[in-house]
Design a protein around this motif. Structure first.
Motif: not given
Ligand SMILES: [Zn+2]
Length: 289
Positions: A87-89, A100-103, A111-115
Motif C-alpha cells: 500500500g505504499w503507492f 483503490l488497490g487490488i492485491e 495486512r495492507t487492508a488492516a492498516r
C-alpha cells in the motif's frame, strides 16, 4: 513462442527458460507464477526483499504521483493501483486521488487492508464491479509479472474513463544492471540474471521490455504514449538496508559494499536506468485484440 510485440518467432535466450526477439528486443521467461501457493519460507524472503526496497520505492512513488497529476484530465480523481502490495503507492497518492488497490496475495493484501487502506483481494480486473471505471490505472512493478499482458491492457482500456491514463512503472531491459547481469550470464554466472527475473519467487517476471517495444505493444491496445521516462534504480536513501537484506551481510563488509555503491551512484546516472515509467492516454480507438 512468438514475440508478443511483433509476432515473429523468438530466439532462445541465455537459459532454458529465457527467450528474446531479435527484431524488437522484447524478452520473455517461461517461469511459473504460484501466488498464494508459496511456503512460509519464501514469504519471509519476499518480505525482507520488499523492506530493503521500501525507501527507494517511496521516493519513486512520490515522483510517479507528480507525473500522474501532470497528465491527468483536470478534476479527475479516481485512481486504481493494480498489485498494491504493502500500500505504499496508495499512501503516496491518496492526498491527490481517490485511491483503490487490488492485491492478489491474500496475506500481503490482508495486512495492507488492516492498516486502513482501501484494498480488494484478488486479480485485475475480476474483482472490479460492473461498469466501475477509473481516471488513472497504475501498475508499479506489476505488469511484467502478468502472463497474459495483452488481456490486461484490453481490460485497462475498458476500465479507463475517457482520456484516462495508464501508468506503467517496470524494469527495463536497457538498464545498466540488467545488461551487466546478461553479460555475467553469458560467461556462466547466472545468479544476478536469475535474481533480476525473480526466478524462484512466487511471482517471477515473465516479460522484460525497453521503452520502445513497450510503447509498440501498448499502442496496439488503444493507447498513445504521452510520457516516457526513467526513475533511479539506486538512491542513497535506504541503500544500507537494501544491501543488508539483499546480500544478507553485516559488519565491515556491509559498510564496504555500502560505500562502494554510494560512490557509484553519480557515475551510474550516465547509463540508462533499470526502471522505466511510461504514461499512456486512452484513445477512442478500440483495442486491436
Ligand atoms: Zn519482437
Amino acid at each position: 513462442m512468438s514475440c508478443i510485440v511483433c509476432g515473429v518467432p523468438q530466439a532462445s535466450g541465455l537459459t532454458a527458460w529465457h527467450a528474446s526477439c531479435r527484431k524488437c528486443g522484447y524478452e520473455s521467461a517461461a517461469l511459473q507464477v504460484v501466488i498464494n501457493e508459496q511456503s512460509a519460507g519464501s514469504l519471509i524472503d519476499e518480505d525482507e526483499r520488499e523492506l530493503g526496497l521500501k525507501a527507494l520505492r517511496q521516493e519513486n512513488f512520490r515522483d510517479i504521483v507528480g507525473i500522474a497529476r501532470r497528465y491527468v484530465r483536470p478534476g479527475a480523481k479516481r485512481l486504481l493501483d493494480v498489485g498494491c502490495a504493502h500500500g505504499w503507492f496508495l499512501e503516496a497518492a491518496r492526498g491527490d486521488f481517490d485511491v483503490l488497490g487490488i492485491e492478489p496475495d491474500v496475506v500481503v493484501g490482508g495486512r495492507t487492508a488492516a492498516r486502513g487502506l482501501p484494498v480488494r483481494a484478488g486479480f485485475f480486473p475480476d474483482v472490479l464491479q460492473d461498469g466501475e471505471t477509473f481516471d488513472v490505472i497504475v501498475f508499479n512493478d506489476v505488469i511484467e509479472h502478468i502472463p497474459d499482458i495483452r488481456a490486461a491492457l484490453d481490460a485497462c482500456h475498458e476500465r479507463l474513463s475517457e482520456d484516462g491514463i495508464l501508468i506503467l512503472n517496470l524494469p527495463s531491459s536497457a538498464g545498466f544492471f540488467y545488461r551487466l547481469a546478461k553479460l555475467f550470464a553469458r560467461v556462466g554466472w547466472n545468479g544476478p540474471f536469475d535474481r533480476l527475473w525473480q526466478k524462484g519467487l512466487p511471482s517471477p517476471h515473465v516479460h522484460y521490455f525497453d521503452p520502445d517495444n513497450l510503447d509498440r505493444l501498448v499502442a496496439r491496445h488503444g493507447f498513445a504514449c504521452v510520457h516516457s521516462g526513467e526513475l533511479p534504480s539506486l538512491r542513497a536513501n535506504g541503500l544500507l538496508e537494501r544491501i543488508r537484506y539483499a546480500g544478507n551481510i553485516s559488519g565491515p563488509s556491509l559498510y564496504l559494499q555500502y560505500s562502494a555503491v554510494l560512490c557509484a551512484i553519480p557515475l551510474l546516472r550516465v547509463f540508462p536506468s533499470d526502471i522505466i515509467v511510461s504514461v499512456f492516454r486512452k484513445t477512442s480507438a478500440a483495442p486491436a485484440s
